[in-house]
Scaffold this motif. Structure first.
Motif, mmCIF file in Angstrom:
data_model
loop_
_atom_site.group_PDB
_atom_site.id
_atom_site.type_symbol
_atom_site.label_atom_id
_atom_site.label_comp_id
_atom_site.label_asym_id
_atom_site.label_seq_id
_atom_site.Cartn_x
_atom_site.Cartn_y
_atom_site.Cartn_z
ATOM 1 N N ARG A 1 0.881 12.529 -10.109
ATOM 2 C CA ARG A 1 1.347 11.407 -9.281
ATOM 3 C C ARG A 1 0.159 10.578 -8.793
ATOM 4 O O ARG A 1 0.176 9.353 -8.864
ATOM 5 N N ARG A 2 -0.870 11.259 -8.292
ATOM 6 C CA ARG A 2 -2.021 10.568 -7.701
ATOM 7 C C ARG A 2 -2.963 9.984 -8.750
ATOM 8 O O ARG A 2 -3.346 8.819 -8.672
ATOM 9 N N ASP A 3 -3.345 10.799 -9.737
ATOM 10 C CA ASP A 3 -4.446 10.420 -10.621
ATOM 11 C C ASP A 3 -4.012 9.723 -11.909
ATOM 12 O O ASP A 3 -4.782 8.947 -12.469
ATOM 13 N N ILE A 4 -2.825 9.994 -12.394
ATOM 14 C CA ILE A 4 -2.352 9.350 -13.624
ATOM 15 C C ILE A 4 -1.446 8.167 -13.301
ATOM 16 O O ILE A 4 -1.635 7.072 -13.822
ATOM 17 N N LEU A 5 -0.473 8.411 -12.423
ATOM 18 C CA LEU A 5 0.496 7.357 -12.114
ATOM 19 C C LEU A 5 0.025 6.425 -11.000
ATOM 20 O O LEU A 5 0.646 5.388 -10.764
ATOM 21 N N LYS A 6 -1.061 6.827 -10.312
ATOM 22 C CA LYS A 6 -1.660 6.008 -9.244
ATOM 23 C C LYS A 6 -0.651 5.687 -8.134
ATOM 24 O O LYS A 6 -0.600 4.573 -7.611
ATOM 25 N N LEU A 7 0.142 6.698 -7.761
ATOM 26 C CA LEU A 7 1.129 6.544 -6.700
ATOM 27 C C LEU A 7 0.707 7.352 -5.478
ATOM 28 O O LEU A 7 0.042 8.381 -5.599
ATOM 29 N N ASP A 8 1.113 6.891 -4.316
ATOM 30 C CA ASP A 8 0.892 7.672 -3.106
ATOM 31 C C ASP A 8 1.746 8.921 -3.179
ATOM 32 O O ASP A 8 2.843 8.912 -3.749
ATOM 33 N N GLY A 9 1.258 9.976 -2.550
ATOM 34 C CA GLY A 9 2.016 11.216 -2.557
ATOM 35 C C GLY A 9 1.313 12.285 -1.762
ATOM 36 O O GLY A 9 0.279 12.040 -1.136
ATOM 37 N N PRO A 10 1.845 13.479 -1.807
ATOM 38 C CA PRO A 10 1.276 14.575 -1.028
ATOM 39 C C PRO A 10 -0.047 15.072 -1.602
ATOM 40 O O PRO A 10 -0.335 14.881 -2.787
ATOM 41 N N ASP A 11 -0.808 15.713 -0.760
ATOM 42 C CA ASP A 11 -2.073 16.311 -1.175
ATOM 43 C C ASP A 11 -1.802 17.449 -2.168
ATOM 44 O O ASP A 11 -1.000 18.344 -1.875
ATOM 45 N N PRO A 12 -2.432 17.429 -3.337
ATOM 46 C CA PRO A 12 -2.190 18.475 -4.337
ATOM 47 C C PRO A 12 -2.480 19.889 -3.829
ATOM 48 O O PRO A 12 -1.735 20.829 -4.151
ATOM 49 N N PRO B 1 8.145 18.064 5.068
ATOM 50 C CA PRO B 1 8.812 17.022 4.273
ATOM 51 C C PRO B 1 7.889 16.304 3.297
ATOM 52 O O PRO B 1 8.348 15.745 2.309
ATOM 53 N N GLU B 2 6.593 16.374 3.545
ATOM 54 C CA GLU B 2 5.643 15.711 2.657
ATOM 55 C C GLU B 2 5.528 16.441 1.315
ATOM 56 O O GLU B 2 5.472 15.814 0.261
#
Length: 191
Positions: A47-58, A125-126
């Motif tokens: 989500r973060r590194d490929i899709l460049k979307l905000d999201g939860p901490d891996p 919830p995150e």
């Protein structure tokens, strides 16, 4: 206080999953939780590194996944067809899980209880959507592995689990299904 929490965590390996299914190999909740942690971490990274979307901490997703079935140490693994048979059973089982989670938390030193509460209660919830997606993905991978072994007992579970994953509408899960999931059907020589 004897601080039994960590000793009980070690007993996750004795709780077998898929109790109503004929398995070609058994899976316990310790193995499952490790796989869910790896998958949750991967989904958050995608989500973060490929899709460049905000999201939860891996990293938070991975840790949450390690504890996502902790209450089952005390309750056992209730098979999905029973757990979700009707709303009354589902709600009652959620209450049982909550009581079991509270009991586990009472087995920690008081100084650590707050650090584990969200993990054992699965209520952050995150990270929850990522852990739930990884949990479904792990179930689907189990189905694929059983099918590779010629076990058709998992055919309907595979279909239902894939439909549930697609209904989640998570782009990182869709990406994983398209780009990574096919490799789970390969044998060692093909990998």
């Amino acid at each position: 206080m004897a601080n039994e929490f960590y000793a009980l965590m070690g007993r996750m390996r004795y709780i077998t999953r898929w109790g109503l299914m004929r398995n070609t190999f058994s899976e316990n909740i310790q193995e499952h939780s490790h796989q869910v942690a790896v998958l949750a971490h991967a989904l958050a990274l995608i989500r973060r590194d490929i899709l460049k979307l905000d999201g939860p901490d891996p990293d938070k997703c991975a840790v949450a996944a390690l504890y996502h079935d902790a209450s089952e140490i005390l309750t056992g693994d209730l098979p999905t067809p029973i757990k979700y048979y009707n709303p009354s059973i589902k709600d009652a089982y959620k209450q049982v899980e909550h009581v079991a989670a509270d009991r586990l938390l009472e087995m920690l030193p008081p100084e650590l209880k707050d650090s584990y509460t969200h993990l054992v209660h699965e209520d952050d919830p995150e990270v929850l959507p990522t852990v739930k997606a990884a949990d479904k993905l792990s179930a689907y991978i189990k189905c694929v592995e059983e099918q590779k072994g010629g076990n058709t007992e998992f055919d309907s579970a595979a279909k239902a689990t894939m439909q549930a994953m697609q209904a989640m509408k998570l782009p990182e899960l869709d990406w994983f299904i398209e780009h990574c999931l096919p490799a789970f059907s390969l044998d060692l020589d093909q990998l």
